[in-house]
Design a protein around this motif. Structure first.
Motif, short mmCIF file in Angstrom:
data_model
loop_
_atom_site.label_atom_id
_atom_site.label_comp_id
_atom_site.label_asym_id
_atom_site.label_seq_id
_atom_site.Cartn_x
_atom_site.Cartn_y
_atom_site.Cartn_z
N LEU A 476 -4.00 -3.16 11.95
CA LEU A 476 -4.57 -3.91 10.83
C LEU A 476 -4.65 -5.38 11.16
N SER A 477 -5.60 -6.04 10.53
CA SER A 477 -5.73 -7.49 10.67
C SER A 477 -5.45 -8.13 9.31
N GLY A 478 -4.92 -9.33 9.35
CA GLY A 478 -4.61 -10.03 8.10
C GLY A 478 -3.68 -11.19 8.38
N PRO A 479 -3.62 -12.14 7.45
CA PRO A 479 -2.76 -13.32 7.65
C PRO A 479 -1.29 -12.92 7.68
N LEU A 480 -0.57 -13.46 8.66
CA LEU A 480 0.85 -13.18 8.76
C LEU A 480 1.62 -13.90 7.66
N SER A 481 2.55 -13.19 7.04
CA SER A 481 3.34 -13.77 5.96
C SER A 481 4.70 -13.11 5.95
N PHE A 482 5.70 -13.87 5.52
CA PHE A 482 7.04 -13.31 5.41
C PHE A 482 7.20 -12.46 4.15
N ARG A 483 6.22 -12.54 3.25
CA ARG A 483 6.31 -11.78 2.00
C ARG A 483 5.22 -10.72 1.96
N VAL A 484 5.62 -9.50 1.60
CA VAL A 484 4.69 -8.37 1.50
C VAL A 484 4.77 -7.82 0.08
N GLY A 485 3.60 -7.59 -0.52
CA GLY A 485 3.52 -6.98 -1.84
C GLY A 485 3.02 -5.55 -1.74
N VAL A 486 3.58 -4.68 -2.58
CA VAL A 486 3.19 -3.26 -2.59
C VAL A 486 2.78 -2.89 -4.01
N TYR A 487 1.57 -2.35 -4.15
CA TYR A 487 1.07 -1.90 -5.45
C TYR A 487 0.86 -0.40 -5.41
N LEU A 488 1.40 0.30 -6.41
CA LEU A 488 1.28 1.75 -6.48
C LEU A 488 0.70 2.16 -7.83
N ASP A 489 -0.37 2.92 -7.78
CA ASP A 489 -0.91 3.58 -8.98
C ASP A 489 -0.80 5.08 -8.70
N HIS A 490 0.33 5.63 -9.10
CA HIS A 490 0.64 7.02 -8.74
C HIS A 490 -0.39 8.00 -9.30
N ASN A 491 -0.79 7.80 -10.54
CA ASN A 491 -1.74 8.73 -11.17
C ASN A 491 -3.10 8.72 -10.47
N ALA A 492 -3.54 7.51 -10.07
CA ALA A 492 -4.84 7.39 -9.40
C ALA A 492 -4.76 7.68 -7.92
N GLY A 493 -3.54 7.83 -7.38
CA GLY A 493 -3.39 8.10 -5.95
C GLY A 493 -3.69 6.89 -5.09
N VAL A 494 -3.37 5.68 -5.58
CA VAL A 494 -3.67 4.45 -4.85
C VAL A 494 -2.36 3.79 -4.41
N LEU A 495 -2.32 3.43 -3.14
CA LEU A 495 -1.20 2.68 -2.58
C LEU A 495 -1.78 1.53 -1.77
N SER A 496 -1.41 0.27 -2.11
CA SER A 496 -1.98 -0.90 -1.45
C SER A 496 -0.88 -1.81 -0.96
N PHE A 497 -1.10 -2.38 0.23
CA PHE A 497 -0.17 -3.34 0.82
C PHE A 497 -0.87 -4.69 0.92
N TYR A 498 -0.16 -5.76 0.53
CA TYR A 498 -0.74 -7.09 0.51
C TYR A 498 0.12 -8.08 1.29
N SER A 499 -0.55 -9.02 1.97
CA SER A 499 0.12 -10.18 2.53
C SER A 499 0.12 -11.26 1.45
N VAL A 500 1.31 -11.72 1.07
CA VAL A 500 1.43 -12.64 -0.07
C VAL A 500 1.84 -14.02 0.43
N SER A 501 1.01 -15.01 0.13
CA SER A 501 1.34 -16.41 0.39
C SER A 501 0.83 -17.20 -0.81
N GLU A 502 0.02 -18.20 -0.58
CA GLU A 502 -0.60 -18.88 -1.72
C GLU A 502 -1.63 -17.99 -2.38
#
Length: 544
Positions: A476-502
């Motif tokens: 994967l490509s994306g800005p490097l960050s020490f903080r990672v966000g995870v979003y889960l919508d279990h019913n919709a079957g969605v799992l997303s990973f985010y690089s979190v900074s500003e």
């Protein structure tokens, strides 16, 4: 003056401030006309701003214009009044108040319809009883409005005064005495000024609504064009497919006719060969019973040799092979079409999901959940407290729990998540940020996060990211960050990973079907790796 036989338009001769026929009509520089007393009172209220404006078009004037009586308008108004005084003594039945009408408060017996209500008298008048307000100077300052059966609602219950003021602090209508009493020091203005302000706000709101309507109408037209394009494309695809299928059918039938004709030809030859062989067999049978040696030998030498036998096995195999090849090709095309349709549906599903997924961090935080590490699942090489974990080679005094990971430095959280959830972690070194079913294996290579069908893992490296699921790795490509966000919508079957900074940058999104609740998990497989659950998400206030 109006032409004889014509009737002046009464509405055009009404003051837009008092809503009654013009009294001492004057025309201001912008061209609009008002009662002399109405426009003077209106400008007196604006005097403190030293700016004077038209109540209708809002054009401003400076200095204050000099007001002169409009003779033409005055004559037209007088003509309308004269027509009003010619009303018969006995009005028609339609002049009487019926259900839903406002009745005249002065009428006795059967009440007539009220023509106006007076804000000073707090009484509604029919046309006959309203005449003194038009004729007597004593009623010159009374304000007439459209008839209303709710006159008492504009009276202050405390001071028994008409509520001509508006308190912006408390957002309510008040009387003048209220502004000097319980609303003293509040932001108060005249009701007329507040109405003027609210009308401007309503104008802006209507303009915004109309712009949104226009935009939505354009969107609807675009969607209609999309529907037409989709239908045309689908119809063309069906026609092309039908043509292809028709061509294939024709080729198969043509090949069928050719092969059948060939087989029939060979069949005829075989039948001839069978007849020939039968004759030979008869001759040989007869010869075999000849007892005369000389006759036997002479006859045998005259027998013709048998022709070579026809090999029919290749014919059947060739014919069947052609149809089998065509069937296999059609099956392959069908499989490819199904793959394309499935991929398109998955893409549409992801697109639809992304439209409802939160758009910014503030929206994500609405789904923030409280997660804590589970002591019983941690590997012996992990040292941790409830909010963080780090890799350690110190394995002294370790008691292996049945739920612990034995072969990989991993740990699960206590929570089993369903619905919409969001959490963030601070990572250091090489860390796997994962979600997994609690039924994930605890032993062997298949227990590693992302190495099975029961877990989904984002590996955070020093120089990038990698997503793992069921042993498949995706760089994967994306800005490097020490903080990672995870979003889960279990019913919709969605799992997303985010690089979190500003800002938040999507690293990877999974669209699937989850069959069990999911537990957050972390893998720390290298020395120096560490992870900390952001404490912000572990307060009761952050729960969705």
């Amino acid at each position: 003056m109006a032409q004889q036989g014509s009737q002046p338009n009464q509405d055009k001769l009404c003051c837009s401030i008092c809503l009654d026929l013009l009294k001492g009509p004057v025309t201001i520089p912008c061209g609009h006309s008002y009662c002399l007393s109405c426009i003077k009172n209106y400008w007196d209220e604006e005097n403190q701003k030293h700016v004077y404006s038209c109540p209708q078009c809002r054009q401003t004037f400076e200095p204050r214009p000099v007001l002169m009586k409009s003779t033409v308008l005055a004559e037209l108004v007088e003509e309308v009044k004269n027509k009003k005084t010619d009303v018969k003594a006995s009005p028609a039945d339609h002049c009487y108040a019926g259900p839903g009408d406002v009745g005249c408060d002065f009428c006795t017996g059967r009440k007539q319809k009220a023509l106006k209500s007076c804000l000073q008298c707090l009484v509604s008048y029919c046309e006959q009883h309203l005449q003194p307000h038009y004729e007597s100077p004593a009623f010159g300052k009374h304000k007439l409005v459209h008839p209303s059966d709710k006159m008492q609602e504009i009276i202050c219950t405390r001071h028994n005064e008409v509520m001509k003021m508006f308190c912006r602090t408390d957002q309510q209508c008040i009387c003048f005495l209220c502004s000097m009493d319980e609303h003293k020091g509040h932001d108060t203005v005249s009701a007329a000024a507040e109405i003027s302000k609210k009308q401007k706000e309503l104008g802006v709101s209507r303009q915004n609504i109309q712009q949104r309507i226009q935009k939505r109408e354009k969107d609807v037209k675009l969607l209609q064009k999309d529907v037409e394009a989709i239908n045309l494309s689908a119809d063309k695809a069906v026609r092309d497919s039908e043509k292809i299928v028709t061509d294939v059918k024709q080729q198969i039938r043509s090949r069928q006719e050719s092969e059948v004709a060939h087989v029939n030809n060979v069949q005829e030859k075989l039948q001839e060969e069978i007849a020939e062989l039968s004759r030979k067999d008869t001759e040989l049978d007869r010869l075999s019973h000849t007892e005369d040696h000389t006759q036997f030998l002479q006859s045998y030498s005259r027998l013709s040799r048998l022709s070579e036998a026809t090999d029919s096995s290749s014919i059947t195999a060739r014919s069947l092979k052609y149809t089998e090849d065509v069937t296999a090709a059609v099956s392959e095309v069908r499989d490819k079409l199904q793959d394309i349709v499935s991929e398109e549906r998955a893409t549409m599903s992801i697109t639809e999901t992304s439209q409802t997924e939160p758009k910014n961090r503030t929206e994500f935080l609405k789904y923030a959940c409280d997660i804590r590490l589970d002591q019983n699942t941690r590997n012996k090489h992990i040292w941790f407290d409830s909010y963080g974990a780090s890799f350690s080679l110190n394995t002294d005094e370790w008691y292996a729990h049945p739920d612990s990971f034995t072969d990989w430095a991993q740990v699960l959280c206590r929570e089993s998540l369903t619905g919409c959830c969001y959490w963030e972690v601070e990572v250091g070194g090489s860390v796997f940020v994962a979600v997994a079913y609690k039924s994930i294996s605890r032993k062997g290579d298949e227990s590693a996060f992302g190495n099975n069908v029961k877990s989904w893992a984002l590996e955070c490296l020093d120089d990038g990211y990698e997503f793992r699921h069921n042993t498949i790795r995706t760089s994967l490509s994306g800005p490097l960050s020490f903080r990672v966000g995870v979003y889960l919508d279990h019913n919709a079957g969605v799992l997303s990973f985010y690089s979190v900074s500003e800002t938040m940058t999507l690293l990877h999104r999974v669209q699937t079907t989850f069959t069990e609740p999911l537990c957050p998990g972390f893998g720390l497989h290298r020395d120096g790796a560490s992870v900390e659950i952001c404490e912000y998400f572990n307060t009761e206030d952050s729960n969705p």
